[in-house]
Each structure stands twice: as structure tokens, then as C-alpha cells.
Design a protein around this motif. Sequence first.
Motif, PDB file in Angstrom:
ATOM      1  N   ASN A 100      34.164  -9.570 -18.240  1.00  0.00           N
ATOM      2  CA  ASN A 100      33.979  -9.111 -16.770  1.00  0.00           C
ATOM      3  C   ASN A 100      33.461  -9.994 -15.866  1.00  0.00           C
ATOM      4  OD1 ASN A 100      34.823  -6.636 -17.644  1.00  0.00           O
ATOM      5  ND2 ASN A 100      32.801  -5.652 -17.654  1.00  0.00           N
ATOM      6  N   ASN A 101      33.487 -11.211 -16.070  1.00  0.00           N
ATOM      7  CA  ASN A 101      32.855 -12.280 -15.314  1.00  0.00           C
ATOM      8  C   ASN A 101      33.567 -13.591 -15.316  1.00  0.00           C
ATOM      9  OD1 ASN A 101      30.569 -10.732 -14.616  1.00  0.00           O
ATOM     10  ND2 ASN A 101      29.132 -12.533 -15.470  1.00  0.00           N
ATOM     11  N   GLN A 102      33.643 -14.342 -14.370  1.00  0.00           N
ATOM     12  CA  GLN A 102      34.419 -15.672 -14.270  1.00  0.00           C
ATOM     13  C   GLN A 102      33.750 -16.514 -15.491  1.00  0.00           C
ATOM     14  OE1 GLN A 102      36.282 -17.236 -11.739  1.00  0.00           O
ATOM     15  NE2 GLN A 102      36.387 -19.451 -13.013  1.00  0.00           N
ATOM     16  N   ASN A 103      34.390 -17.294 -16.284  1.00  0.00           N
ATOM     17  CA  ASN A 103      33.759 -18.123 -17.215  1.00  0.00           C
ATOM     18  C   ASN A 103      34.912 -19.524 -17.012  1.00  0.00           C
ATOM     19  OD1 ASN A 103      36.303 -17.957 -18.605  1.00  0.00           O
ATOM     20  ND2 ASN A 103      35.634 -16.367 -20.180  1.00  0.00           N
ATOM     21  N   GLU A 104      34.436 -20.344 -18.044  1.00  0.00           N
ATOM     22  CA  GLU A 104      34.968 -21.802 -18.151  1.00  0.00           C
ATOM     23  C   GLU A 104      36.416 -21.771 -18.247  1.00  0.00           C
ATOM     24  OE1 GLU A 104      32.608 -20.570 -19.976  1.00  0.00           O
ATOM     25  OE2 GLU A 104      30.855 -21.713 -20.065  1.00  0.00           O
ATOM     26  N   LEU A 105      37.247 -20.779 -18.730  1.00  0.00           N
ATOM     27  CA  LEU A 105      38.594 -20.659 -19.020  1.00  0.00           C
ATOM     28  C   LEU A 105      39.206 -20.069 -17.721  1.00  0.00           C
ATOM     29  CD1 LEU A 105      37.149 -20.711 -21.846  1.00  0.00           C
ATOM     30  CD2 LEU A 105      39.481 -19.409 -22.610  1.00  0.00           C
ATOM     31  N   GLY A 106      38.639 -19.312 -16.960  1.00  0.00           N
ATOM     32  CA  GLY A 106      39.275 -18.698 -15.882  1.00  0.00           C
ATOM     33  C   GLY A 106      38.410 -17.561 -15.028  1.00  0.00           C
ATOM     34  N   GLY A 107      39.313 -16.707 -14.070  1.00  0.00           N
ATOM     35  CA  GLY A 107      38.781 -15.791 -13.463  1.00  0.00           C
ATOM     36  C   GLY A 107      38.897 -14.236 -14.049  1.00  0.00           C
ATOM     37  N   SER A 108      37.892 -13.411 -13.762  1.00  0.00           N
ATOM     38  CA  SER A 108      37.792 -12.183 -14.413  1.00  0.00           C
ATOM     39  C   SER A 108      38.553 -11.140 -13.196  1.00  0.00           C
ATOM     40  CB  SER A 108      36.638 -11.591 -14.695  1.00  0.00           C
ATOM     41  OG  SER A 108      36.472 -10.148 -14.731  1.00  0.00           O
ATOM     42  N   CYS A 109      38.792  -9.952 -13.570  1.00  0.00           N
ATOM     43  CA  CYS A 109      39.545  -8.915 -12.800  1.00  0.00           C
ATOM     44  C   CYS A 109      38.384  -8.720 -11.615  1.00  0.00           C
ATOM     45  CB  CYS A 109      40.118  -7.772 -13.343  1.00  0.00           C
ATOM     46  SG  CYS A 109      39.028  -6.780 -14.321  1.00  0.00           S
ATOM     47  N   ARG A 123      22.486   2.003 -24.936  1.00  0.00           N
ATOM     48  CA  ARG A 123      22.239   0.783 -25.057  1.00  0.00           C
ATOM     49  C   ARG A 123      23.350  -0.184 -25.209  1.00  0.00           C
ATOM     50  NH1 ARG A 123      18.169  -1.718 -29.596  1.00  0.00           N
ATOM     51  NH2 ARG A 123      18.140  -4.012 -28.967  1.00  0.00           N
ATOM     52  N   ASP A 124      24.449   0.448 -25.825  1.00  0.00           N
ATOM     53  CA  ASP A 124      25.807  -0.487 -26.110  1.00  0.00           C
ATOM     54  C   ASP A 124      26.579  -0.735 -24.639  1.00  0.00           C
ATOM     55  OD1 ASP A 124      25.747  -0.554 -28.918  1.00  0.00           O
ATOM     56  OD2 ASP A 124      26.235   1.322 -28.958  1.00  0.00           O
ATOM     57  N   TYR A 125      26.449   0.533 -23.945  1.00  0.00           N
ATOM     58  CA  TYR A 125      27.113   0.408 -22.393  1.00  0.00           C
ATOM     59  C   TYR A 125      26.468  -0.584 -21.665  1.00  0.00           C
ATOM     60  CZ  TYR A 125      30.166   4.543 -23.770  1.00  0.00           C
ATOM     61  OH  TYR A 125      31.024   5.266 -24.401  1.00  0.00           O
ATOM     62  N   ASP A 126      24.945  -0.567 -21.663  1.00  0.00           N
ATOM     63  CA  ASP A 126      24.162  -1.583 -20.967  1.00  0.00           C
ATOM     64  C   ASP A 126      24.637  -3.076 -21.326  1.00  0.00           C
ATOM     65  OD1 ASP A 126      22.189  -1.701 -18.848  1.00  0.00           O
ATOM     66  OD2 ASP A 126      20.857  -2.446 -20.451  1.00  0.00           O
ATOM     67  N   TRP A 127      24.713  -3.193 -22.435  1.00  0.00           N
ATOM     68  CA  TRP A 127      25.132  -4.496 -23.051  1.00  0.00           C
ATOM     69  C   TRP A 127      26.322  -4.873 -22.678  1.00  0.00           C
ATOM     70  CZ3 TRP A 127      23.535  -9.295 -24.348  1.00  0.00           C
ATOM     71  CH2 TRP A 127      24.263 -10.031 -24.891  1.00  0.00           C
ATOM     72  N   MET A 128      27.544  -4.085 -22.646  1.00  0.00           N
ATOM     73  CA  MET A 128      28.782  -4.214 -22.172  1.00  0.00           C
ATOM     74  C   MET A 128      28.719  -4.743 -20.851  1.00  0.00           C
ATOM     75  SD  MET A 128      30.615  -1.291 -24.508  1.00  0.00           S
ATOM     76  CE  MET A 128      31.985  -1.205 -23.491  1.00  0.00           C
ATOM     77  N   ARG A 129      28.238  -3.824 -20.033  1.00  0.00           N
ATOM     78  CA  ARG A 129      28.076  -4.044 -18.650  1.00  0.00           C
ATOM     79  C   ARG A 129      27.191  -5.357 -18.034  1.00  0.00           C
ATOM     80  NH1 ARG A 129      28.588   2.483 -17.156  1.00  0.00           N
ATOM     81  NH2 ARG A 129      30.509   2.746 -17.962  1.00  0.00           N
ATOM     82  N   LYS A 130      26.208  -5.575 -18.566  1.00  0.00           N
ATOM     83  CA  LYS A 130      25.197  -6.328 -18.098  1.00  0.00           C
ATOM     84  C   LYS A 130      25.069  -7.683 -18.591  1.00  0.00           C
ATOM     85  CE  LYS A 130      21.360  -4.649 -16.146  1.00  0.00           C
ATOM     86  NZ  LYS A 130      20.190  -3.989 -16.122  1.00  0.00           N
ATOM     87  N   GLY A 131      25.135  -7.374 -20.265  1.00  0.00           N
ATOM     88  CA  GLY A 131      24.991  -8.772 -21.110  1.00  0.00           C
ATOM     89  C   GLY A 131      23.345  -9.231 -20.818  1.00  0.00           C
ATOM     90  N   ARG A 132      23.677 -10.587 -20.768  1.00  0.00           N
ATOM     91  CA  ARG A 132      22.282 -11.292 -20.618  1.00  0.00           C
ATOM     92  C   ARG A 132      22.160 -11.870 -18.957  1.00  0.00           C
ATOM     93  NH1 ARG A 132      22.301 -12.651 -26.485  1.00  0.00           N
ATOM     94  NH2 ARG A 132      24.010 -13.839 -26.073  1.00  0.00           N
ATOM     95  N   TRP A 133      23.239 -11.902 -18.355  1.00  0.00           N
ATOM     96  CA  TRP A 133      23.421 -12.461 -17.317  1.00  0.00           C
ATOM     97  C   TRP A 133      23.031 -11.811 -15.872  1.00  0.00           C
ATOM     98  CZ3 TRP A 133      26.743 -10.619 -13.296  1.00  0.00           C
ATOM     99  CH2 TRP A 133      27.351  -9.125 -13.776  1.00  0.00           C
TER     100      TRP A 133
END
Length: 323
Positions: A111-120, A248-258
Motif C-alpha cells: 500500500n506504499n511507495q517502495n524502492e521498486l515503484g508506486g502503490s495504488c 490486530r491483523d487488520y491494524d498490521w495490514m493497514r499501518k505496518g510500522r510506518w
Amino acid sequence: MIIDALQCGHFNRESFEALRRGGYSAVTPTLGFWEGTMESLDSLARWRDMERDNADLILIARTAADIERAEREGKLAVVLGYQNSNLFEDRIAFVEFFAELGVRVVQLTYNNQNELGGSCYEENDSGLARFGRDVVREMNRVGMLVDLSHVGDRTTLDAIEWSEKPVAITHANAASLFAHKRNKSDKVIKALAERGGVIGCVAYRNITPDAACATVDGWCEMVARTVDIAGIDHVGIGTDISHNHTPRDYDWMRKGRWTRSVQYGAGSPQRPGAVAKPEWLLKPESLQDVAPALLRVGFNQEEANKILRGNWLRLYAEVFRPN
């Protein structure tokens, strides 16, 4: 037999038994979203333990032939995949290492931009980065399927063009049928099909039309409209259903650590948490109802078999490198 190109959650023996009852021949579970290398290795270790503990039910598949062998043996083939490329941690060599450990599907971004490319979900899609181009070609070389499901449209089109093998959108619907950032434009779907790829139609309520959530025939009508866009050889199933998820799983999927901010993923302020499963797919084994429904909405048996299994199996055979 059914191949489902994307599920997630906490799988256990009860999950495998339900999938077998539902006529599944193969499924791709999500082993990670934001996890780095060591956490991703931990996920692989857990799945190897599960394979040993449930050897009468499942088989980790590295090739299309393994899926066919699992079918003959009455087992569920498990195609290991990740919904992000964080497992590589900027190291091109790790692509081959993870392929040798059995990973067969990796989504370029979550769900985020990363080193490979852009997210939706990014306002500005950067396109496929130089590192992304190298990763795509390395995935081609080692027999790993490039997944573009959460990837931005510009990066998706770049990856389709750059890849030397067909790629996949394992779990998304057509944006022309349900407008959402997670869904794919007709332009993207047609480009995917022109290069031999496959899109897996989703049953996740946040990105699926209400009619397709209400009845299995409504969902198969959506599949038929997707076939109108992509062609019969380029549409499969990628339900995105989950097993034993917790808040807790949904929270991790949506927020991660970022982030510490509120994130809704594919949801919204109106639908902030977990959404109800489709009425016709309250349990995984109900997916077996798709087979007769495809015939009811106008597909013949050969066409239905392509959607249920054949298109994914053909793509896997083209991409996965034999041992």
C-alpha cells in the motif's frame, strides 16, 4: 477443481480441510505484508512446519506439475507468496534465495511507495524504478511470478511491458465495474492480457460490486464482464478471503510500522474496520458454488474450467522454473 491465487490470514488444519471440501486444488496464502527478511524467513519456516504436520492434506508447490500431482493425490497445493517485496531488503541476490526456498509469487508493492515503484494509494505513481526493473527481470530468471495487485497503474504498465514473462494481478476487479483505487483500469487489464497475464477476480466487499457480494450468480456476472475486457484466457479467481483474522491483523495490514495515523486500507471512514463477507461466500468451501454458476451466466464448460483452474495453471507453467 479451483485455483485461488490469493488468500490471507492464519491457516490451520481446519482451513485446509475446508478448502479441500470446497474443491480447491491450489491456493496462494499471504506470507507477509510489511515484514523484512528475517520475519519472512520465519513465515516460510512456519509453512514448512505446517506442511510436515499436515502432509496428508497439503503440499507446497514449486511448479505447475506439483499442483497436478497434489490433485492426483487428493491434496491441496500451496503456492507460497508475499504481498510486498520487503523480504528482499534491497538485495537483488535475495530474489534467487527466496525462490530456492519455494517462494513463487511476490507483489512488487503493497500500500506504499517502495524502492521498486508506486502503490495504488500514492497520489503520484513514480513508475517502475531502476531497482524495480532489475527485480522484475530477476524474478523472471528464477521462476517467480510478478504480482501487480496493489501496484499503481503507471508502475503496473511499466512492469507489464518490462517483464520478459507474463505477469499477474492476483486479486483485483475491474475499475470500470467498481471504481476503487485498488481496482484496475480497462487499459491495464487489456495490457496484461496482451502479454499473456491473468487477473484474479476478488470477492472482498470493499472493492466488489454489491450485486457480486449478494449472490454467486452476481459474482459470476462480474467475472463475465471482466472476461469481456480481458478475454477468456486471462481471467481467474483471486478471492482475497481471509482465515481467522483479528483486529490486530487488520491494524498490521493497514499501518505496518510506518505510521501512527489512521489508515483504512481498501476501506473508508464509512467502512473503517473489517467488512462482512459476501453472503454467498461465508465459508471458504462455498467457492465450489462458482462452478455451476459460471454455466448459468453463459459460459460453456471449457470456458468455466479456464476461469476455475486452467488460466492460472497455464500461467504458472510459463513462469515457474522447474526444479
